[in-house]
Design an enzyme around this catalytic site. Structure first.
Site, PDB file in Angstrom:
ATOM      1  N   ASP A  31      92.946  51.565 -36.980  1.00 57.86           N
ATOM      2  CA  ASP A  31      92.428  51.273 -35.641  1.00 57.86           C
ATOM      3  C   ASP A  31      92.113  49.789 -35.512  1.00 57.86           C
ATOM      4  OD1 ASP A  31      92.597  53.915 -35.331  1.00 57.86           O
ATOM      5  OD2 ASP A  31      90.447  54.295 -35.071  1.00 57.86           O
ATOM      6  N   PHE A  34      95.159  47.733 -35.009  1.00 58.02           N
ATOM      7  CA  PHE A  34      95.634  47.961 -33.648  1.00 58.02           C
ATOM      8  C   PHE A  34      94.819  47.117 -32.670  1.00 58.02           C
ATOM      9  CE2 PHE A  34      95.816  50.054 -29.566  1.00 58.02           C
ATOM     10  CZ  PHE A  34      97.150  50.410 -29.437  1.00 58.02           C
ATOM     11  N   ASP A  35      93.501  47.179 -32.815  1.00 57.45           N
ATOM     12  CA  ASP A  35      92.629  46.422 -31.915  1.00 57.45           C
ATOM     13  C   ASP A  35      92.889  44.928 -31.992  1.00 57.45           C
ATOM     14  OD1 ASP A  35      91.516  48.692 -31.010  1.00 57.45           O
ATOM     15  OD2 ASP A  35      89.715  48.588 -32.259  1.00 57.45           O
ATOM     16  N   SER A  80     105.623  76.780  -7.246  1.00 58.22           N
ATOM     17  CA  SER A  80     104.628  77.557  -8.002  1.00 58.22           C
ATOM     18  C   SER A  80     105.359  78.411  -9.019  1.00 58.22           C
ATOM     19  CB  SER A  80     103.885  78.512  -7.069  1.00 58.22           C
ATOM     20  OG  SER A  80     102.975  77.823  -6.302  1.00 58.22           O
ATOM     21  N   LEU A  81     104.584  79.186  -9.781  1.00 55.87           N
ATOM     22  CA  LEU A  81     105.201  80.132 -10.705  1.00 55.87           C
ATOM     23  C   LEU A  81     104.781  81.530 -10.295  1.00 55.87           C
ATOM     24  CD1 LEU A  81     104.536  78.430 -14.156  1.00 55.87           C
ATOM     25  CD2 LEU A  81     106.781  78.906 -13.164  1.00 55.87           C
ATOM     26  N   GLU A 111     106.570  79.064 -23.482  1.00 56.09           N
ATOM     27  CA  GLU A 111     105.658  77.915 -23.552  1.00 56.09           C
ATOM     28  C   GLU A 111     104.254  78.373 -23.231  1.00 56.09           C
ATOM     29  OE1 GLU A 111     106.910  74.770 -20.856  1.00 56.09           O
ATOM     30  OE2 GLU A 111     108.955  75.229 -21.451  1.00 56.09           O
ATOM     31  N   LYS A 113     100.861  77.993 -21.037  1.00 61.03           N
ATOM     32  CA  LYS A 113     100.563  77.493 -19.700  1.00 61.03           C
ATOM     33  C   LYS A 113      99.287  76.672 -19.800  1.00 61.03           C
ATOM     34  CE  LYS A 113     100.751  79.030 -14.915  1.00 61.03           C
ATOM     35  NZ  LYS A 113      99.562  78.509 -14.254  1.00 61.03           N
ATOM     36  N   ASP A 115      96.206  74.441 -18.785  1.00 60.40           N
ATOM     37  CA  ASP A 115      95.354  74.548 -17.606  1.00 60.40           C
ATOM     38  C   ASP A 115      94.714  73.199 -17.277  1.00 60.40           C
ATOM     39  OD1 ASP A 115      94.255  75.838 -15.517  1.00 60.40           O
ATOM     40  OD2 ASP A 115      92.663  76.827 -16.641  1.00 60.40           O
ATOM     41  N   TYR A 223     106.053  69.540 -19.703  1.00 57.62           N
ATOM     42  CA  TYR A 223     106.793  70.801 -19.807  1.00 57.62           C
ATOM     43  C   TYR A 223     108.147  70.748 -19.107  1.00 57.62           C
ATOM     44  CZ  TYR A 223     104.499  71.470 -15.303  1.00 57.62           C
ATOM     45  OH  TYR A 223     104.050  71.291 -14.029  1.00 57.62           O
ATOM     46  N   LYS A 310      99.775  85.834 -17.366  1.00 56.91           N
ATOM     47  CA  LYS A 310      98.383  85.353 -17.411  1.00 56.91           C
ATOM     48  C   LYS A 310      97.574  86.116 -18.451  1.00 56.91           C
ATOM     49  CE  LYS A 310      97.983  82.323 -13.979  1.00 56.91           C
ATOM     50  NZ  LYS A 310      96.952  82.076 -13.034  1.00 56.91           N
ATOM     51  N   CYS A 404      55.606  71.673 -18.294  1.00 60.73           N
ATOM     52  CA  CYS A 404      56.445  71.382 -19.452  1.00 60.73           C
ATOM     53  C   CYS A 404      56.080  72.296 -20.622  1.00 60.73           C
ATOM     54  CB  CYS A 404      56.269  69.915 -19.852  1.00 60.73           C
ATOM     55  SG  CYS A 404      57.159  69.500 -21.358  1.00 60.73           S
ATOM     56  N   CYS A 407      54.442  69.824 -23.423  1.00 62.42           N
ATOM     57  CA  CYS A 407      53.220  69.024 -23.250  1.00 62.42           C
ATOM     58  C   CYS A 407      52.383  69.494 -22.052  1.00 62.42           C
ATOM     59  CB  CYS A 407      53.560  67.546 -23.122  1.00 62.42           C
ATOM     60  SG  CYS A 407      54.301  67.131 -21.526  1.00 62.42           S
ATOM     61  N   CYS A 422      60.114  66.616 -16.848  1.00 63.38           N
ATOM     62  CA  CYS A 422      58.736  66.406 -17.276  1.00 63.38           C
ATOM     63  C   CYS A 422      58.495  64.902 -17.156  1.00 63.38           C
ATOM     64  CB  CYS A 422      58.551  66.851 -18.717  1.00 63.38           C
ATOM     65  SG  CYS A 422      57.012  66.245 -19.417  1.00 63.38           S
ATOM     66  N   CYS A 428      55.218  63.079 -24.128  1.00 60.31           N
ATOM     67  CA  CYS A 428      55.915  64.344 -24.354  1.00 60.31           C
ATOM     68  C   CYS A 428      56.768  64.218 -25.623  1.00 60.31           C
ATOM     69  CB  CYS A 428      56.780  64.658 -23.133  1.00 60.31           C
ATOM     70  SG  CYS A 428      57.584  66.265 -23.214  1.00 60.31           S
TER      71      CYS A 428
HETATM   72  P1  AMP Z   1     100.591  78.094 -10.350  1.00 62.99           P
HETATM   73  O1  AMP Z   1      99.525  77.029 -10.279  1.00 62.99           O
HETATM   74  O2  AMP Z   1     100.051  79.433 -10.672  1.00 62.99           O
HETATM   75  O3  AMP Z   1     101.491  78.059  -9.161  1.00 62.99           O
HETATM   76  O4  AMP Z   1     101.488  77.723 -11.611  1.00 62.99           O
HETATM   77  C1  AMP Z   1     102.362  76.623 -11.582  1.00 62.99           C
HETATM   78  C2  AMP Z   1     101.753  75.469 -12.315  1.00 62.99           C
HETATM   79  O5  AMP Z   1     101.510  75.780 -13.672  1.00 62.99           O
HETATM   80  C3  AMP Z   1     102.665  74.301 -12.364  1.00 62.99           C
HETATM   81  O6  AMP Z   1     102.589  73.499 -11.220  1.00 62.99           O
HETATM   82  C4  AMP Z   1     102.163  73.552 -13.568  1.00 62.99           C
HETATM   83  O7  AMP Z   1     101.215  72.583 -13.150  1.00 62.99           O
HETATM   84  C5  AMP Z   1     101.421  74.576 -14.384  1.00 62.99           C
HETATM   85  N1  AMP Z   1     101.957  74.717 -15.753  1.00 62.99           N
HETATM   86  C6  AMP Z   1     101.198  74.673 -16.872  1.00 62.99           C
HETATM   87  N2  AMP Z   1     101.934  74.838 -17.969  1.00 62.99           N
HETATM   88  C7  AMP Z   1     103.220  74.963 -17.562  1.00 62.99           C
HETATM   89  C8  AMP Z   1     104.454  75.152 -18.251  1.00 62.99           C
HETATM   90  N3  AMP Z   1     104.520  75.256 -19.592  1.00 62.99           N
HETATM   91  N4  AMP Z   1     105.575  75.244 -17.508  1.00 62.99           N
HETATM   92  C9  AMP Z   1     105.524  75.146 -16.149  1.00 62.99           C
HETATM   93  N5  AMP Z   1     104.384  74.972 -15.452  1.00 62.99           N
HETATM   94  C10 AMP Z   1     103.234  74.886 -16.147  1.00 62.99           C
HETATM   95 ZN    ZN Z   2      56.629  67.304 -21.454  1.00 62.50          ZN
END
Ligand code: AMP
Ligand code: ZN
Length: 668
Positions: A31, A34-35, A80-81, A111, A113, A115, A223, A310, A404, A407, A422, A428
């Site tokens: 590191d 790098f810095d 969407s999916l 893959e 999913k 979040d 992805y 899901k 509190c 105290c 407090c 305290c």
């Molecule tokens: P949904 O939000 O239910 O419409 O799902 C679609 C979203 O899932 C996409 O827009 C991606 O942002 C997200 N996502 C997360 N992982 C994946 C993946 N492995 N492949 C495709 N979409 C993904």
């Molecule tokens: Zn206190």
């Protein structure tokens, strides 16, 4: 060597190391090295603004302020999916796909999913050009400046690769560890925690100051890679190519050739997803062949060639035995639910945070209730509701504590704030001990040899009552303590001595002023330069500083209005702590602007206001706060107030745009 070549080589080498470190988790230099390289590049770029490049690794630190995020159309719609919740759903999808293609043996890619917040990133000529949120699928917000600060997003594609113009799609996520750390920092300064990693990740993309985004441990998981290249025949190949181009593509993805293997993948990750460093909410199954993908096409909402499975959210119900209350360093009270031990997502859960009084009231949570607990994005599980059918007959609503628990002082709750406090700042015990612990912690004074246990021990033995007392400790005082050897005592005293060199911004952070976290401390230190000037600042003056709002300002005023705090600060000064910024930070590199005074105003594209001011200072110019007949130049960004502009024109002061200024700096 030619400066330009030198700059280019440094950039290239830093990009490579960045990739090894963030995308491959395999660093090849320390590191520190790098810095050093980064610093070297920074200095060269500052001296040679003509070689400015917004894709330079130095730009990762951010500093660009975006007031309004422009809406941009996606070149290809982001769909969407389709969701499924059972194996039957997945089987039906497979049948549908096979039937419409008229083929029985198909390859699939499985893959996770991820979040977070979806993002589309466009590269042109191998350079990051634009990053846009999903929005409504047709158009989203352009958040390029913020995405540029995310270390797993390459700014420049390695030269030896074929692909130059393409789009990648992925998910911006906040790993659990980073999220937890951000929350701990918030709690430390007495703020309420972020709800979950997903919202925090998507909220981060819309922050105005990219320097703040740069400090968040965001990651980008890719992805999908969209190119016109006819060489890519399958989705799995495109993932591999994306990896080669420098993107982080999670290694969990699998290429399989039958539906049983898909189910194995689902079953495996349904259990093991809890071992992943980030949140996932399911699995995505995709037809591998891009040719078949095209055949299948899209419905009005989603591709026919992919489906999401899901995961079920894991939830348990258990008895809430007792609500207890914790007092933090800043006096903030956190209610805690003590539960009958229960198994949840592979761990035994005994406690859950209730956050604050509102939360308890909103969910009407009472002792002896049976409650539902869920493990979301946080390591500490949360209570999401009460099983009213099981509520005992004699149950009474929870009455939040008024005093509190440590105290007995009457608690206060300020208008518009979620947390009770407090107010007994000096009496305290958990507040006093917590403040000392915060002061010695790594990001503040970083005093070697003292951990939280030792500091508690010192406090309990009345050796220290405030952090200033640390500087009067002697080895002789330490030796009689439990398990204290000569060597560790020496260590502690040395550590305390060394902390006198810690720079002002960290001392300021260490003081533990409510709402003054690391970033705010840095801003204040840069603006006021020393503790006396800060202590003398008025409320009106404070709110004019970048990022300092009314809440922070009044907390600072309150801190310095306290005579006890002033006394402690005076003592710190006598002991020789850094209560002013070191001047070396603003080294003079030329006398181009000698005798000239500047006003910097508005919002800029390539530099932050503070960076422009630094450039002026380093070239011997003077920054002044307001326009007068003595002002020579105004560097005007967007949104500079019309009153200011009018005044400047009236006084005949030269107005420079950001580009004019850079030209002026280069050409003199
Ligand atoms: P949904 O939000 O239910 O419409 O799902 C679609 C979203 O899932 C996409 O827009 C991606 O942002 C997200 N996502 C997360 N992982 C994946 C993946 N492995 N492949 C495709 N979409 C993904
Ligand atoms: Zn206190």
């Amino acid at each position: 060597m030619d400066v330009k070549v030198q700059i280019e080589e440094l950039r290239k080498s830093l990009n490579e190391h960045n990739y090894n470190y963030y995308a491959l988790d395999a660093a090849t230099i320390s590191d520190k090295e790098f810095d050093l390289k980064l610093k070297e590049l920074q200095i060269l770029e500052e001296k040679h603004p003509e070689y400015f490049d917004q894709n330079s690794p130095t730009q990762r630190v951010g500093g660009v302020v975006t007031k309004n995020f422009a809406t941009t159309a996606h070149e290809k719609r982001i769909y969407s999916l389709d969701n499924s919740y059972s194996k039957e759903d997945v089987l039906e999808w497979q049948k549908r796909v096979q039937k419409s293609l008229g083929i029985d043996d198909l390859e699939f890619v499985c893959e996770l999913k991820y979040d977070g917040a979806s993002i589309s990133i466009i590269y042109e000529d191998g350079k990051l050009k634009r990053a846009v949120t999903r929005g409504d699928g047709y158009k989203g917000d352009e958040v390029t400046n913020n995405v540029r600060t995310i270390k797993t997003v390459p700014l420049q594609i390695p030269e030896n690769t074929a692909a130059k113009n393409f789009e990648v799609r992925g998910e911006i996520i906040l790993p659990f560890a980073g999220f937890e750390k951000m929350n701990n920092d918030l709690i430390e300064i007495g703020e309420t925690r972020y709800a979950n990693p997903r919202n925090t990740a998507s909220g981060s993309l819309k922050l105005q100051d990219s320097a703040v985004v740069a400090q968040r441990p965001l990651e980008c998981l890719i992805y999908s890679l969209v190119t016109d290249s006819s060489e890519i025949k399958t989705h799995f190949e495109s993932l591999n190519l994306a990896r080669k181009l420098g993107f982080k593509v999670p290694a969990e993805s699998r290429l399989v050739n039958n539906i049983e293997a898909v189910f194995e993948f689902i079953e495996y990750w349904n259990i093991h997803r809890h071992d992943l460093p980030y949140e996932t909410d399911g699995v995505v199954i995709k037809v591998n062949s891009t040719y078949y993908q095209e055949e299948l096409g899209f419905t009005a909402k989603s591709p026919r060639w992919a489906i999401a499975y899901k995961f079920e959210t894991e939830r348990a119900s258990t008895l809430l035995k007792e609500i207890t209350y914790q007092v933090g360093r800043t006096g903030a009270i956190t209610p805690v639910a003590n539960l009958e031990a229960v198994q949840l997502a592979g761990t035994v859960v005994r406690r859950a945070s209730l956050h604050n009084a509102d939360q308890i009231e909103r969910l009407d949570i009472r002792e002896n209730d049976t409650v539902f607990v869920e493990k979301g994005g946080e390591i500490i599980p949360k209570i999401i509701g009460v099983d009213l059918a099981l509520r005992p007959e004699n149950s009474e609503p929870t009455i939040y504590i008024t005093n509190c628990p440590e105290c007995q002082t009457l608690l206060v709750r300020k208008e518009g704030e979620a947390q009770h406090y407090c107010p007994n700042f000096y009496g305290c015990p958990p507040q006093v001990a917590g403040r000392i612990q915060h002061f010695i912690s790594r990001k503040a004074m970083d005093i070697d040899g003292i951990g939280s246990e030792t500091s508690t021990l010192l406090y309990q033995n009345h050796l220290i009552e405030s952090y200033a007392d640390l500087y009067e400790l002697t080895v002789e005082q330490l030796l009689p303590l439990e398990r204290m050897a000569q060597k560790s005592a020496d260590n502690i005293i040395n550590g305390i001595e060394n902390s006198k060199k810690v720079p002002f911004e960290r001392v300021l952070f260490g003081l533990g002023i409510r709402y003054v976290g690391e970033t705010v401390a840095k801003k204040l230190a840069n603006h006021y330069k020393n503790s006396d000037a800060l202590a003398a600042a008025s409320f009106e003056d404070l709110v004019l500083v970048d990022e300092i709002g009314e809440r922070i300002a009044s907390s600072i005023i309150q801190f310095f209005a306290n005579a006890e705090n002033i006394k402690i600060l005076e003592r710190l000064k006598v002991y020789g702590l850094q209560l002013q910024i070191e001047e070396s930070g603003s080294k003079i590199i030329s006398d181009k602007f000698l005798g000239k005074s500047f006003v910097v105003s508005g919002v800029f594209t390539n530099f932050s206001r503070d960076e422009l001011k630094l450039l002026i200072e380093r070239n011997s110019g003077k920054n002044v706060g307001s326009i007068s007949s003595k002002t020579d130049f105004i560097v005007a960004g967007e949104n500079m107030g019309p009153a200011k502009l009018e005044k400047a024109v009236k006084l005949g002061i030269t107005i420079l745009s950001e580009e004019d200024f850079m030209k002026f700096l280069n050409e003199g």
